[in-house]
Design a protein around this motif. Structure first.
Motif, short mmCIF file in Angstrom:
data_model
loop_
_atom_site.label_atom_id
_atom_site.label_comp_id
_atom_site.label_asym_id
_atom_site.label_seq_id
_atom_site.Cartn_x
_atom_site.Cartn_y
_atom_site.Cartn_z
N LEU A 87 54.98 29.62 46.55
CA LEU A 87 55.49 29.55 47.92
C LEU A 87 54.35 29.48 48.94
CD1 LEU A 87 58.46 32.06 47.61
CD2 LEU A 87 58.62 29.57 47.94
N THR A 88 53.27 30.18 48.68
CA THR A 88 52.12 30.15 49.58
C THR A 88 51.56 28.73 49.68
OG1 THR A 88 51.55 32.43 49.02
CG2 THR A 88 49.80 31.07 49.97
N ARG A 89 51.51 28.03 48.55
CA ARG A 89 51.01 26.65 48.56
C ARG A 89 52.07 25.67 49.06
NH1 ARG A 89 48.77 26.90 42.67
NH2 ARG A 89 50.94 26.36 42.44
N ALA A 90 53.34 25.95 48.78
CA ALA A 90 54.41 24.99 49.08
C ALA A 90 54.80 24.97 50.56
CB ALA A 90 55.64 25.29 48.23
N LEU A 91 54.73 26.10 51.23
CA LEU A 91 55.19 26.14 52.63
C LEU A 91 54.43 25.17 53.54
CD1 LEU A 91 56.14 29.89 52.98
CD2 LEU A 91 57.66 27.94 53.28
N PRO A 92 53.10 25.08 53.47
CA PRO A 92 52.42 24.07 54.29
C PRO A 92 52.81 22.63 53.90
CG PRO A 92 50.85 25.69 53.49
CD PRO A 92 52.14 25.95 52.79
N GLU A 93 53.05 22.42 52.63
CA GLU A 93 53.45 21.09 52.16
C GLU A 93 54.83 20.73 52.71
OE1 GLU A 93 52.96 17.48 50.39
OE2 GLU A 93 51.46 19.05 50.62
N GLU A 114 60.57 15.27 45.65
CA GLU A 114 61.04 15.52 44.29
C GLU A 114 60.35 16.74 43.68
OE1 GLU A 114 60.85 12.97 40.25
OE2 GLU A 114 61.66 11.89 41.98
N GLN A 115 59.06 16.88 43.95
CA GLN A 115 58.33 18.06 43.47
C GLN A 115 58.88 19.33 44.12
OE1 GLN A 115 54.38 16.77 44.52
NE2 GLN A 115 54.00 15.89 42.50
N MET A 116 59.25 19.23 45.41
CA MET A 116 59.85 20.37 46.09
C MET A 116 61.18 20.75 45.42
SD MET A 116 61.25 20.72 49.99
CE MET A 116 62.88 20.10 49.53
N LEU A 117 61.98 19.75 45.05
CA LEU A 117 63.25 20.02 44.37
C LEU A 117 63.01 20.68 43.02
CD1 LEU A 117 65.32 16.78 45.12
CD2 LEU A 117 65.45 19.01 46.26
N GLU A 118 61.97 20.24 42.31
CA GLU A 118 61.61 20.89 41.04
C GLU A 118 61.21 22.34 41.28
OE1 GLU A 118 58.58 18.37 39.36
OE2 GLU A 118 60.02 16.76 38.94
#
Length: 194
Positions: A87-93, A114-118
């Motif tokens: 989540l720390t890496r994904a939130l900025p993305e 798609e990576q977010m959905l995964e």
């Protein structure tokens, strides 16, 4: 090939016909000592999921398989730490994905989406395991509510994708997914030992 588990070594032929017996041995020994499979170290490579496929694809060359099993408490801590890191890496993305969907999403945007959905699916699987596992003191109801919300958001996102509505996709990520992920992050922080 050599299977190393709990200080014991077992020999198996490098043959697909041996795999079922080997994995039965792994899971029965783990169950006997009330542990959870964390991962396998196969010829020095850590493998965290889809073990059977990994082994099957390399059956001819595998020399050693080391089983890493942990207590339920250790496994839960690892799940929360992994979720926190993700989540720390994904939130900025997510911010970039939102911006790009409000504009014109590129092929790269769709790949990251798609990576977010995964990632959502992985979080859902982790939360499912945590809500269904009886050997911990976590708030199962809170975890189940998060899962329900996550499932509803995923359903809405998929409907927006089917409709081709990129603005709706951006809105859903901005106003539904991102706040929920921040809530999950706060919930996870409580359980992460830094």
């Amino acid at each position: 090939m050599q299977l190393n588990i709990f200080g014991q070594t077992f020999e198996y032929r490098n043959d697909r016909s041996e795999l079922e017996a080997m994995f039965q041995k792994i899971f029965s020994m783990i169950d006997e000592v009330d542990r959870q499979l964390s991962h396998l170290v196969i010829d020095g490579v850590e493998v965290y999921d889809d073990f059977e496929t990994y082994v099957e694809e390399r059956i001819d060359s595998i020399r050693t398989i080391d089983v890493v099993a942990v207590t339920i408490e250790e496994y839960i801590r690892d799940v929360f730490q992994t979720m926190h890191l993700y989540l720390t890496r994904a939130l900025p993305e997510i911010e970039r994905i939102i911006d790009e969907f409000y504009q014109t999403p590129s092929e790269h945007t769709w790949i990251r989406f798609e990576q977010m959905l995964e990632g959502i699916q992985w979080i859902d699987q982790a939360l499912y395991w945590l809500t269904e596992h009886p050997k911990h003191s976590l708030d199962r109801q809170a975890l189940a509510r998060i899962r329900e919300t996550l499932a509803e958001q995923l359903r809405q996102l998929l409907q927006a994708v089917e409709a081709g509505d990129t603005i709706l996709i951006a809105d859903l990520i901005q106003y539904e997914v991102k706040p929920l992920w921040k809530d999950i992050m706060e919930h996870v922080k409580v359980h992460v030992v830094n």
